[in-house]
Design a protein around this motif. Structure first.
Motif, mmCIF file in Angstrom:
data_model
loop_
_atom_site.group_PDB
_atom_site.id
_atom_site.type_symbol
_atom_site.label_atom_id
_atom_site.label_comp_id
_atom_site.label_asym_id
_atom_site.label_seq_id
_atom_site.Cartn_x
_atom_site.Cartn_y
_atom_site.Cartn_z
ATOM 1 N N LYS A 45 0.752 -1.184 0.148
ATOM 2 C CA LYS A 45 0.143 0.141 0.093
ATOM 3 C C LYS A 45 0.823 1.446 0.208
ATOM 4 O O LYS A 45 2.017 1.215 0.466
ATOM 5 C CB LYS A 45 -0.915 -0.085 1.194
ATOM 6 N N ARG A 46 0.246 2.334 -0.675
ATOM 7 C CA ARG A 46 0.919 3.667 -0.352
ATOM 8 C C ARG A 46 0.418 4.324 0.908
ATOM 9 O O ARG A 46 -0.649 4.333 1.129
ATOM 10 C CB ARG A 46 0.290 4.762 -1.740
ATOM 11 N N GLY A 47 1.461 4.543 1.783
ATOM 12 C CA GLY A 47 1.204 5.268 3.094
ATOM 13 C C GLY A 47 1.724 6.337 3.219
ATOM 14 O O GLY A 47 1.523 7.454 2.373
ATOM 15 N N CYS A 48 2.875 6.523 4.112
ATOM 16 C CA CYS A 48 3.447 7.666 4.069
ATOM 17 C C CYS A 48 4.518 8.036 3.115
ATOM 18 O O CYS A 48 4.804 9.358 2.841
ATOM 19 C CB CYS A 48 4.261 7.713 5.419
ATOM 20 N N GLU A 49 5.080 6.890 2.161
ATOM 21 C CA GLU A 49 5.892 7.131 1.062
ATOM 22 C C GLU A 49 7.289 7.671 1.567
ATOM 23 O O GLU A 49 7.809 8.066 0.870
ATOM 24 C CB GLU A 49 5.271 7.967 -0.002
ATOM 25 N N GLY A 51 9.123 5.891 4.279
ATOM 26 C CA GLY A 51 9.779 4.728 5.066
ATOM 27 C C GLY A 51 9.321 4.723 6.429
ATOM 28 O O GLY A 51 9.957 4.088 7.225
ATOM 29 N N ARG A 52 8.222 5.318 6.844
ATOM 30 C CA ARG A 52 7.734 5.372 8.289
ATOM 31 C C ARG A 52 6.631 4.251 8.611
ATOM 32 O O ARG A 52 6.400 4.168 9.619
ATOM 33 C CB ARG A 52 7.337 6.683 8.750
ATOM 34 N N CYS A 53 5.853 4.040 7.687
ATOM 35 C CA CYS A 53 4.562 3.172 8.135
ATOM 36 C C CYS A 53 4.699 1.584 8.038
ATOM 37 O O CYS A 53 4.092 1.020 8.487
ATOM 38 C CB CYS A 53 3.549 4.035 7.570
ATOM 39 N N GLY A 54 5.512 1.334 6.912
ATOM 40 C CA GLY A 54 5.607 -0.158 6.673
ATOM 41 C C GLY A 54 4.286 -0.606 5.904
ATOM 42 O O GLY A 54 4.371 -1.868 5.512
ATOM 43 N N ALA A 55 3.344 0.066 5.384
ATOM 44 C CA ALA A 55 2.314 -0.317 4.613
ATOM 45 C C ALA A 55 2.658 -0.787 3.107
ATOM 46 O O ALA A 55 2.035 -1.759 2.583
ATOM 47 C CB ALA A 55 1.331 0.713 4.321
ATOM 48 N N CYS A 56 4.016 -0.516 2.779
ATOM 49 C CA CYS A 56 4.400 -1.018 1.405
ATOM 50 C C CYS A 56 5.357 -1.974 1.446
ATOM 51 O O CYS A 56 6.169 -2.214 0.537
ATOM 52 C CB CYS A 56 5.123 0.319 0.758
ATOM 53 N N ASN A 66 11.081 -1.613 2.627
ATOM 54 C CA ASN A 66 9.920 -0.636 2.244
ATOM 55 C C ASN A 66 10.041 -0.251 0.769
ATOM 56 O O ASN A 66 11.020 0.369 0.453
ATOM 57 C CB ASN A 66 9.926 0.804 3.056
ATOM 58 N N CYS A 68 8.453 1.798 -0.856
ATOM 59 C CA CYS A 68 8.480 3.241 -1.233
ATOM 60 C C CYS A 68 9.713 3.802 -1.273
ATOM 61 O O CYS A 68 10.072 5.002 -1.852
ATOM 62 C CB CYS A 68 7.547 3.978 -0.156
HETATM 63 FE FE1 FES Z 1 5.002 4.045 4.331
HETATM 64 FE FE2 FES Z 1 6.413 2.712 2.618
HETATM 65 S S1 FES Z 1 4.400 3.956 2.341
HETATM 66 S S2 FES Z 1 6.944 3.039 4.723
#
Ligand code: FES
Ligand code: FES
Length: 162
Positions: A45-49, A51-56, A66, A68
């Motif tokens: 997923k696209r989250g913070c883009e 490197g902070r959220c791990g969604a990707c 990550n 992103c």
């Molecule tokens: Fe948040 Fe990649 S989108 S770490």
């Protein structure tokens, strides 16, 4: 792994979920964009883009990374696995079941990244303590803040490995 960006378009070749693939890239193309827009693998997923959220989260040569933050030019000849492949793997089934049993999924936006990290950490040898595993997973954020269920699932998965 190349560290200097190319100046023009280039062909990237890599292993993606066990298949050899190639794609034309711009110098600033990132892996997350390729996965979602080129190969339609939208589990990351696209989250913070940033490197902070791990969604990707993906696995780069078997370890979480990550998408992103990964520049495509860094990935020449490397191996990438995404949730679409890992979700089918036997190793991730206990993780998915534990997350479901422990109410570790709410909106689900973070879940693919959580499964990627938890499956990896559950396979580590020697087996990590709960504290070590939690530290390892600190890069996976849940915007629904469902951490209690995720932690219960992590405890279950680690105890199943005992
Ligand atoms: Fe948040 Fe990649 S989108 S770490
Ligand atoms: Fe919604 Fe984690 S379940 S972001």
């Amino acid at each position: 792994m190349s560290t200097s960006p190319p100046e023009t378009m280039y062909t990237l070749r890599l292993e993606l979920n066990g298949d050899q693939v190639k794609v034309e890239c711009q110098p600033d193309t990132r892996l997350l964009t390729l996965l979602r827009e080129n190969w339609h693998l939208v589990g990351a997923k696209r989250g913070c883009e940033v490197g902070r959220c791990g969604a990707c989260m993906v696995w780069l040569n078997g370890a979480p990374a990550n998408a992103c933050l990964l520049m495509a030019y860094q990935l020449q000849g490397q191996s990438i696995r995404t949730i679409e492949s890992v979700a089918e793997a036997v190793a991730s089934q206990p993780v998915q079941q534990a997350l479901a049993r422990c109410a570790g999924v709410q909106c689900g936006y973070c879940t693919a990244g959580i499964v990627m990290s938890m499956t990896y950490v559950a396979q580590l040898e020697p087996r990590p303590s709960l504290e070590e595993a939690e530290r390892f997973m600190s890069g996976n954020l849940c915007r629904c803040t469902g951490y209690a269920g995720i932690k219960r699932a992590l405890c279950e998965v680690l105890s199943e490995q005992a």
